[in-house]
Scaffold this motif. Structure first.
Motif, PDB file in Angstrom:
ATOM      1  N   CYS A 100       0.814  -1.219   0.000  1.00  0.00           N
ATOM      2  CA  CYS A 100       0.000   0.000   0.000  1.00  0.00           C
ATOM      3  C   CYS A 100       0.851   1.274   0.000  1.00  0.00           C
ATOM      4  O   CYS A 100       1.767   1.423   0.823  1.00  0.00           O
ATOM      5  N   LYS A 101       0.512   2.187  -0.897  1.00  0.00           N
ATOM      6  CA  LYS A 101       1.114   3.525  -0.952  1.00  0.00           C
ATOM      7  C   LYS A 101      -0.022   4.539  -0.809  1.00  0.00           C
ATOM      8  O   LYS A 101      -1.096   4.357  -1.382  1.00  0.00           O
ATOM      9  N   PHE A 102       0.250   5.614  -0.100  1.00  0.00           N
ATOM     10  CA  PHE A 102      -0.825   6.530   0.279  1.00  0.00           C
ATOM     11  C   PHE A 102      -0.695   7.892  -0.385  1.00  0.00           C
ATOM     12  O   PHE A 102       0.406   8.362  -0.664  1.00  0.00           O
ATOM     13  N   VAL A 103      -1.844   8.495  -0.618  1.00  0.00           N
ATOM     14  CA  VAL A 103      -1.908   9.907  -0.992  1.00  0.00           C
ATOM     15  C   VAL A 103      -2.133  10.664   0.315  1.00  0.00           C
ATOM     16  O   VAL A 103      -3.216  10.598   0.908  1.00  0.00           O
ATOM     17  N   SER A 104      -1.099  11.369   0.800  1.00  0.00           N
ATOM     18  CA  SER A 104      -1.145  11.970   2.122  1.00  0.00           C
ATOM     19  C   SER A 104      -0.906  13.476   2.055  1.00  0.00           C
ATOM     20  O   SER A 104      -0.275  13.969   1.123  1.00  0.00           O
ATOM     21  N   LYS A 105      -1.354  14.179   3.063  1.00  0.00           N
ATOM     22  CA  LYS A 105      -1.097  15.616   3.131  1.00  0.00           C
ATOM     23  C   LYS A 105       0.369  15.862   3.462  1.00  0.00           C
ATOM     24  O   LYS A 105       0.983  15.108   4.217  1.00  0.00           O
ATOM     25  N   LYS A 106       0.921  16.925   2.903  1.00  0.00           N
ATOM     26  CA  LYS A 106       2.361  17.168   3.002  1.00  0.00           C
ATOM     27  C   LYS A 106       2.820  17.388   4.437  1.00  0.00           C
ATOM     28  O   LYS A 106       3.990  17.143   4.756  1.00  0.00           O
ATOM     29  N   GLU A 107       1.924  17.826   5.319  1.00  0.00           N
ATOM     30  CA  GLU A 107       2.302  18.072   6.708  1.00  0.00           C
ATOM     31  C   GLU A 107       2.825  16.823   7.400  1.00  0.00           C
ATOM     32  O   GLU A 107       3.617  16.903   8.348  1.00  0.00           O
ATOM     33  N   LEU A 108       2.398  15.644   6.929  1.00  0.00           N
ATOM     34  CA  LEU A 108       2.843  14.393   7.543  1.00  0.00           C
ATOM     35  C   LEU A 108       4.239  13.982   7.071  1.00  0.00           C
ATOM     36  O   LEU A 108       4.810  13.027   7.585  1.00  0.00           O
ATOM     37  N   GLY A 109       4.783  14.717   6.121  1.00  0.00           N
ATOM     38  CA  GLY A 109       6.092  14.374   5.578  1.00  0.00           C
ATOM     39  C   GLY A 109       7.253  14.764   6.460  1.00  0.00           C
ATOM     40  O   GLY A 109       8.413  14.463   6.135  1.00  0.00           O
ATOM     41  N   SER A 116       6.860   9.793   8.938  1.00  0.00           N
ATOM     42  CA  SER A 116       7.319  10.755   7.939  1.00  0.00           C
ATOM     43  C   SER A 116       8.373  10.134   7.029  1.00  0.00           C
ATOM     44  O   SER A 116       8.376  10.360   5.815  1.00  0.00           O
ATOM     45  N   PHE A 117       9.258   9.344   7.617  1.00  0.00           N
ATOM     46  CA  PHE A 117      10.306   8.697   6.814  1.00  0.00           C
ATOM     47  C   PHE A 117       9.692   7.762   5.783  1.00  0.00           C
ATOM     48  O   PHE A 117      10.079   7.763   4.607  1.00  0.00           O
ATOM     49  N   ASN A 118       8.725   6.976   6.208  1.00  0.00           N
ATOM     50  CA  ASN A 118       8.095   6.044   5.272  1.00  0.00           C
ATOM     51  C   ASN A 118       7.333   6.773   4.174  1.00  0.00           C
ATOM     52  O   ASN A 118       7.383   6.382   3.001  1.00  0.00           O
ATOM     53  N   LEU A 119       6.635   7.841   4.518  1.00  0.00           N
ATOM     54  CA  LEU A 119       5.890   8.585   3.503  1.00  0.00           C
ATOM     55  C   LEU A 119       6.833   9.203   2.468  1.00  0.00           C
ATOM     56  O   LEU A 119       6.512   9.259   1.278  1.00  0.00           O
ATOM     57  N   ARG A 120       7.990   9.650   2.916  1.00  0.00           N
ATOM     58  CA  ARG A 120       8.939  10.290   1.994  1.00  0.00           C
ATOM     59  C   ARG A 120       9.708   9.287   1.147  1.00  0.00           C
ATOM     60  O   ARG A 120      10.063   9.571   0.003  1.00  0.00           O
TER      61      ARG A 120
END
Length: 246
Positions: A100-109, A116-120
């Motif tokens: 799974c890969k997510f479309v997330s708001k940038k604030e969580l980056g 944050s590490f995983n999202l980036r």
């Protein structure tokens, strides 16, 4: 009474939860930079396994329905209602075979250890909800990624979580881009129930004794429908599976 009881339990819960995030942050870094994507993905899976076990401390249990019906070997677009951060933790673990890969708001980056590490670095995309033009190429890139590697994207078309459990109106743009650039994908609608009760009092204390259910609905091949019909069928399936809507 439950709220009063939850205060001391929640304090212990958040200490352990935070320790998991702190411990897995360097583990993720090592896995990614030394061993590559698969090792990093495995570290993220087990981070979320331990986060789920943390939620067991506050009496949370999980039920995943119809998971066996999800197509394999094809790109998947999970479309779900959104009630709390626990939606994401559960989907990463219980749908782990689909990457799974997510479309997330940038604030969580930034600012959240491990998350944050995983999202980036894990293949998800961060979008600025105030800048729709920036979101288009980001989501397009995610579409092409899942099309190429036969992995999955998760999108919450409500745009933000529901604080009462009742679904909000679905926005079309993000899903439309995903479908356009991942033409061999299948949309898999998912209805989430009771996740909002974990945060019914806000961040602190945590709601106690909740059973979170994730109901997987019939997969829809993107190539078999025009987008308007796809959108209508997907939203209908998700919304009708949410108890608070009934």
């Amino acid at each position: 009474m439950q709220k009063i009881i939850s205060y001391p339990i929640s304090a212990i819960y958040y200490i352990i939860f935070s320790l998991c995030l702190l411990v897995f942050h360097p583990i993720q870094w090592i896995c990614l930079n030394v061993f590559g994507y698969q090792a990093h993905k495995k570290s993220v899976d087990y981070l979320n396994f331990f986060l789920l076990r943390c939620t067991n401390l506050v009496g949370t249990t999980y039920k995943i329905e119809n998971r066996e019906t999800i197509p394999t070997g094809v790109p998947i677009i999970f479309v779900s209602n959104h009630q709390s951060m626990y939606d994401i933790i559960a989907m990463i673990w219980y749908f782990r075979r689909f990457h799974c890969k997510f479309v997330s708001k940038k604030e969580l980056g930034s600012g959240v250890p491990s998350v944050s590490f995983n999202l980036r670095h894990g293949g998800s995309v961060l979008i600025d909800r105030k800048d729709p033009k920036q979101a288009i190429p980001a989501i397009k890139g995610l579409s092409e990624y899942i099309e190429k590697y036969k992995r999955s994207a998760v999108i919450f078309p409500e745009g933000t979580r529901s604080k009462t459990g009742k679904p909000k109106e679905f926005a079309q743009n993000g899903l439309k881009i995903l479908c356009k650039y991942a033409p061999s994908a299948y949309i898999v609608p998912v209805s989430i129930n009771n996740s909002w009760k974990m945060v019914r009092y806000g961040f602190f204390p945590v709601g106690l004794g909740n059973r979170l259910t994730f109901t997987v609905h019939k997969a829809l091949a993107v190539k078999d429908y025009n987008f308007a019909d796809l959108m209508a069928m997907t939203e209908k399936a998700v919304v009708e599976g949410v108890n608070e809507y009934k």
